[in-house]
Design an enzyme around this catalytic site. Structure first.
Site, PDB file in Angstrom:
ATOM      1  N   CYS A 201       0.830  -1.205   0.000  1.00  0.00           N
ATOM      2  CA  CYS A 201       0.000   0.000   0.000  1.00  0.00           C
ATOM      3  C   CYS A 201       0.860   1.249   0.000  1.00  0.00           C
ATOM      4  O   CYS A 201       0.439   2.311  -0.446  1.00  0.00           O
ATOM      5  CB  CYS A 201      -0.929  -0.010   1.206  1.00  0.00           C
ATOM      6  SG  CYS A 201      -0.066   0.171   2.765  1.00  0.00           S
ATOM      7  N   CYS A 354      14.179   4.415  -7.137  1.00  0.00           N
ATOM      8  CA  CYS A 354      14.263   3.845  -5.793  1.00  0.00           C
ATOM      9  C   CYS A 354      14.980   2.510  -5.893  1.00  0.00           C
ATOM     10  O   CYS A 354      15.397   2.101  -6.984  1.00  0.00           O
ATOM     11  CB  CYS A 354      12.880   3.682  -5.164  1.00  0.00           C
ATOM     12  SG  CYS A 354      11.854   2.427  -5.952  1.00  0.00           S
TER      13      CYS A 354
END
Length: 384
Positions: A201, A354
């Site tokens: 999430c 990332c």
């Protein structure tokens, strides 16, 4: 409909105040005082006090379960409050186990024992943690935790009520290595060997009320198992789509992994393997965006005027001379932008990076929504 035998014996009769509290259960056909007494004597451990654990714990406490264990090593953060309904703003930075325990005791008012396990369940402690409980509800948010729960519960012959939510989608099922009548099935029977961690999430978002729908379903399955009422989701995968409010049922048969798995090892319908303290991983590494590079590399020749936004937990290695700014996902969501990003023209290119290419996708979505038109999420942070 085929009910399983009750998981919990009647350990002692119901007290008059408990009968009064449970009056609406006692009116249910096929339930009655005996089933309620089984709940009062039941010992249930819930893995995760987050998006799924919150509603599951609340409904199990309200239903009359006598002992609830809570396993979680995290603290409450503001971004949890959109879905983790056991906690409030005043609980920020408190241990989730403590916040949840206080809320449950206040809700129940008496007759409930809460056991806090403030730690991360893993392969070294899972069996000891689960021992002494009748049932485990798994609302964890990583594959590592799920497989550790599954292995420990299988060794103990203990049922697992499992659920996950990611984005708009959820899944619920029951695993039990010692199920009667040849119905034994476990999490690895369906999903195969443990995969790498995937989306959560934190990287792709989750609809808060969807956690409530799936977490409530976990409580329903737990109550049915404990009391021997209803038809539990053993041998069935319940798939929830919040976009349509539809629940679909997929029959499972161990060890036929192909029943729900797609080629390449990804999960079944909507690829919803994950939860976070009920909302978690859902797949492998994302494809690289066109024109940027493949996972593990970023083209050395970046477009003119590009800004690299690094949302990784570790700083990225970028080509010399590249303009790079570090940013936090939650800060981006709040509109709290680093100066170099806030000053970057809305039509100038941005590449988001990332460690594994997961957080960068979520950040790219946020930046696009904030008005930048040329945003590309890259793969992992090894930039060449």
């Amino acid at each position: 409909m085929t009910s399983l035998p009750p998981l919990v014996p009647v350990r002692e009769p119901l007290a008059p105040d408990e009968r009064r509290r449970a009056a609406r259960h006692l009116l249910l056909g096929g339930f009655g005082p005996e089933a309620q007494a089984r709940l009062a004597g039941a010992r249930v451990v819930v893995i995760g006090a987050g998006g799924l654990g919150s509603p599951a714990l609340q409904y199990l406490a309200a239903a009359g379960v006598g002992t609830l264990g809570i396993v979680d090593d995290d603290v409450v953060a503001p971004s949890n409050l959109q879905r983790q309904i056991l906690h409030g703003p005043a609980d920020a930075e408190r241990a989730k186990t403590a916040s949840a325990a206080d809320a449950l005791r206040a809700q129940r008012g008496g007759g409930l024992t809460v056991v806090e396990h403030r730690l991360r369940l893993d392969t070294t402690n899972a069996r000891d943690l689960l021992t002494g409980y009748d049932l485990v509800v798994d609302g964890s948010d990583t594959f590592a935790t799920r497989y550790a729960v599954s292995d420990a519960a299988a060794a103990l012959g203990m049922p697992v009520v499992w659920g996950t939510v990611l984005g708009w989608d959820g899944q619920v099922s029951v695993w039990w290595s010692a199920a009667p009548d040849g119905r034994a099935i476990t999490y690895p029977d369906v999903f195969g060997p443990q995969p790498p961690e995937g989306d959560s999430c934190e990287t792709v978002g989750v609809l808060g009320p969807a956690c409530g729908a799936v977490g409530s379903a976990l409580a329903v399955e737990a109550v049915k198992l404990l009391t021997g009422t209803g038809d539990v989701a053993l041998g069935r995968l319940l798939v929830y789509d919040a976009r349509t409010s539809a629940w679909d049922t997929i029959p499972l048969a161990a060890p036929e992994i192909a029943a729900v798995a797609r080629p390449g090892g990804d999960a079944g319908p909507e690829d919803v393997r994950g939860a976070e303290a009920g909302t978690g991983p859902a797949g492998g590494a994302p494809p690289a965006p066109a024109g940027v590079g493949t996972p593990g590399t970023l083209a050395a020749r970046l477009p003119d005027g590009v800004l690299v936004v690094d949302v990784g937990r570790l700083p990225a290695n970028v080509p010399e001379g590249t303009l790079v700014v570090r940013a936090d996902l939650e800060a981006l969501a709040a509109g709290d932008l680093p100066a170099a990003l806030a000053d970057h023209p809305s039509d100038a290119p941005i590449v988001v990076v990332c460690e594994r290419g997961l957080r960068s996708r979520g950040a790219a979505t946020l930046l696009t929504d904030l008005g930048w038109s040329d945003v590309s999420p890259a793969g992992p942070l090894v930039l060449a």
